[in-house]
Design a protein around this motif. Structure first.
Motif, mmCIF file in Angstrom:
data_model
loop_
_atom_site.group_PDB
_atom_site.id
_atom_site.type_symbol
_atom_site.label_atom_id
_atom_site.label_comp_id
_atom_site.label_asym_id
_atom_site.label_seq_id
_atom_site.Cartn_x
_atom_site.Cartn_y
_atom_site.Cartn_z
ATOM 1 N N ARG A 220 0.777 -1.280 -0.115
ATOM 2 C CA ARG A 220 -0.065 -0.159 0.015
ATOM 3 C C ARG A 220 0.789 0.984 0.110
ATOM 4 O O ARG A 220 0.797 2.050 -0.961
ATOM 5 N N SER A 221 1.823 1.170 0.781
ATOM 6 C CA SER A 221 2.484 2.436 0.915
ATOM 7 C C SER A 221 3.595 2.754 -0.359
ATOM 8 O O SER A 221 3.803 3.831 -0.522
ATOM 9 N N ASP A 222 3.812 1.569 -0.994
ATOM 10 C CA ASP A 222 4.619 1.846 -2.195
ATOM 11 C C ASP A 222 3.913 2.506 -3.539
ATOM 12 O O ASP A 222 4.068 3.079 -4.277
ATOM 13 N N VAL A 223 2.407 1.969 -3.412
ATOM 14 C CA VAL A 223 1.446 2.189 -4.352
ATOM 15 C C VAL A 223 0.937 3.610 -4.548
ATOM 16 O O VAL A 223 0.763 4.334 -5.380
ATOM 17 N N LEU A 224 0.319 3.827 -3.234
ATOM 18 C CA LEU A 224 -0.648 4.943 -2.994
ATOM 19 C C LEU A 224 0.400 6.190 -2.627
ATOM 20 O O LEU A 224 0.442 7.039 -1.773
ATOM 21 N N THR A 225 1.056 6.594 -3.661
ATOM 22 C CA THR A 225 2.001 7.981 -3.823
ATOM 23 C C THR A 225 1.191 8.808 -4.725
ATOM 24 O O THR A 225 0.402 8.439 -5.606
ATOM 25 N N SER A 226 1.405 10.306 -4.294
ATOM 26 C CA SER A 226 0.648 11.097 -4.994
ATOM 27 C C SER A 226 0.911 11.072 -6.495
ATOM 28 O O SER A 226 0.216 11.282 -7.438
ATOM 29 N N GLU A 227 2.191 10.969 -6.806
ATOM 30 C CA GLU A 227 2.830 10.792 -8.143
ATOM 31 C C GLU A 227 2.022 9.800 -9.007
ATOM 32 O O GLU A 227 1.748 9.926 -10.247
ATOM 33 N N LYS A 228 1.985 8.494 -8.350
ATOM 34 C CA LYS A 228 1.390 7.161 -9.061
ATOM 35 C C LYS A 228 -0.099 7.678 -9.257
ATOM 36 O O LYS A 228 -0.845 7.434 -10.338
ATOM 37 N N MET A 229 -0.918 8.178 -8.346
ATOM 38 C CA MET A 229 -2.047 8.443 -8.442
ATOM 39 C C MET A 229 -2.518 9.305 -9.328
ATOM 40 O O MET A 229 -3.531 9.365 -10.078
#
Length: 493
Positions: A220-229
């Motif tokens: 979760r912490s690796d995927v839910l970044t502002s850049e990726k979203m």
């Protein structure tokens, strides 16, 4: 628990999922995110054994039997609603009284688990309506009933597809607490959502889909970044869209004047009473909407919001036993249903589910000119151009020729919004219009509605449970609050 290797899927002539590689382990609960039409629901159906695929899926022995997988979705809810609606038609033509499914009968068809049914119903606040026919349930109450049925089957894997859509604030809190507890107790849950804030803390992993492909996956912490979203949803500024909106909305015709009528009052209800069997929904209800006012309607599931709207849209026969005025005319004094509907644009889950026959997206939008479920009239060139203009603005041009029932729930919602807008209505009734929409589409619709409310003569009646759905154009609010008698009463501000 699951291992998908180069899994692809096609529906009819359209490729939905493309070379999906995804592995989950026992004890992991996942969130599945992605824009509307990215393939989230298709993936859930595929995992639960409801769709064919190419590639390889390896399953843990616990879920080799598809009966061990429970899947709750918006589409599933539409099927239940459609089935109960058909009984009205059967009864009308046969003359025989049909039996309408109660909440208890749906959850526990064979009556083998009455205690368990009552226990789980209490958790989600359904115990008081278990014996009521589901045809009278609100959108949120129906959703909670489906979730209760899924939990009663004691699944090893529970897939919840947009479980919070249509639920009031307290119901969302209760459901989130239940999901967290279930995960802690060892149940594997896949949660599909359009909002990151819906993810409970116990969700450890996230899979992101975009255009049918894996965009990102992992902790979760690796995927839910502002850049990726931002890349996932292609979040962009709305300055250009705002200019387009302003130019478009300025073309809306002013509210038509009616001779010898009180032009100040658009909707008026006096001492209105509505009941279904023994259940009283509205009691001595008074409400006036004046020219130029925009209203927000809020309240818990089952408070009477949808019933109130149905009295306005000419879809509730109890309007004729009450004193209700619309656009200067008292209902039941000679005007036809079509005279009323001509002035109203309407978006709701109940209306969306009525499109069950094969019909293209363009024809659904065009049907808004005639207020029909289906297109039965020849359209003019101007009507065709207007429909295509709204389709283009909502960025669903690629869906124009596709069957309405072959697109995702969120995409269907956008189509229904375009349908409501094509005739530039005097009153625009929006019952949870953002239900099923991703972040970008939600922002687009909220911006659109706000500008319509500010810049045009069209008046807004907006129903929502989502606190973040803030509209600056709203100047009045009707809030249903529970009274001492157990009946919801309106509070105005």
């Amino acid at each position: 628990m699951l291992n998908l290797i180069n899994v692809s899927n096609r529906l009819w002539d359209k490729s939905i999922l493309k070379n999906i590689n995804w592995e989950t382990e026992l004890g992991q609960s996942w969130a599945i995110l992605g824009p509307n039409g990215s393939g989230k629901t298709t993936l859930a159906k595929l995992v639960s054994g409801h769709l064919p695929y190419c590639g390889v899926i390896k399953r843990d022995e616990k879920i080799l039997n598809f009966a061990e997988i429970a899947h709750v979705s918006l589409e599933q809810q539409m099927i239940v609603v459609a089935r109960e609606e058909k009984k009205d038609l059967y009864e009308e033509y046969s003359g025989n009284e049909e039996h309408f499914l109660t909440g208890r009968e749906y959850m526990d068809p064979e009556g083998k688990n009455p205690k368990g049914t009552l226990k789980i119903a209490k958790k989600l606040g359904l115990n008081s309506i278990l014996e009521n026919p589901m045809r009278y349930y609100s959108n949120g109450e129906t959703r909670k009933t489906l979730i209760c049925k899924a939990l009663l089957s004691n699944p090893k894997l529970l897939i919840l597809d947009e479980p919070f859509e249509g639920l009031d604030y307290n119901s969302v809190i209760l459901l989130k607490q239940s999901i967290s507890l279930l995960i802690k107790e060892g149940l594997t849950i896949f949660l599909i959502s359009n909002r990151v804030e819906d993810l409970v803390p116990e969700i450890t992993h996230v899979l992101c889909l975009k255009s049918g492909e894996v965009f990102a996956k992992g902790y979760r912490s690796d995927v839910l970044t502002s850049e990726k979203m931002e890349l996932l949803y292609e979040i962009k500024k709305f300055e250009e869209e705002n200019l387009l909106l302003k130019n478009e909305i300025q073309n809306i015709n002013p509210l038509k004047k009616k001779e010898n009528k009180n032009q100040d009052v658009v909707i008026q209800m006096r001492k209105v009473n509505v009941c279904y069997g023994k259940k009283v929904v509205l009691e001595n209800f008074d409400w006036t909407v004046r020219n130029g006012e925009n209203w927000k309607i809020v309240g818990p599931n089952g408070a009477g919001k949808s019933t109130l709207l149905s009295l306005i849209t000419a879809d509730n026969l109890q309007v004729y036993s009450n004193e209700i005025y619309l656009f200067g005319n008292q209902r039941g004094t000679g005007e036809s249903i079509w005279d009323i509907k001509r002035e109203i644009g309407h978006v709701s889950s109940e209306l969306q589910v009525k499109y069950r026959e094969s019909i293209s997206v363009l024809k659904v939008v065009l049907s808004g000119f005639f207020d029909t479920i289906g297109l039965f009239y020849k359209v003019t060139e101007k009507q065709n151009e207007t429909a295509k203009k709204w389709i283009k603005f909502l960025e669903i041009e690629n869906l124009t020729k596709i069957d309405f029932n072959r697109i995702s729930y969120g995409q269907q919602r956008l189509v229904m919004i375009a349908r409501a807008l094509v005739k530039y209505p005097a009153v625009l009734i929006l019952d949870e219009p953002c239900q099923g929409l991703d972040l970008v589409n939600r922002n687009r619709i909220l911006t659109l509605v706000d500008k319509i409310g500010h810049l045009s003569a069209t008046q807004i009646i907006y129903v929502t449970h989502v606190k973040s759905d803030q509209l600056n154009c709203i100047d009045h609010e009707l809030n249903f609050e529970l009274g001492t008698s157990g009946i919801y009463r309106p509070a105005f501000s």
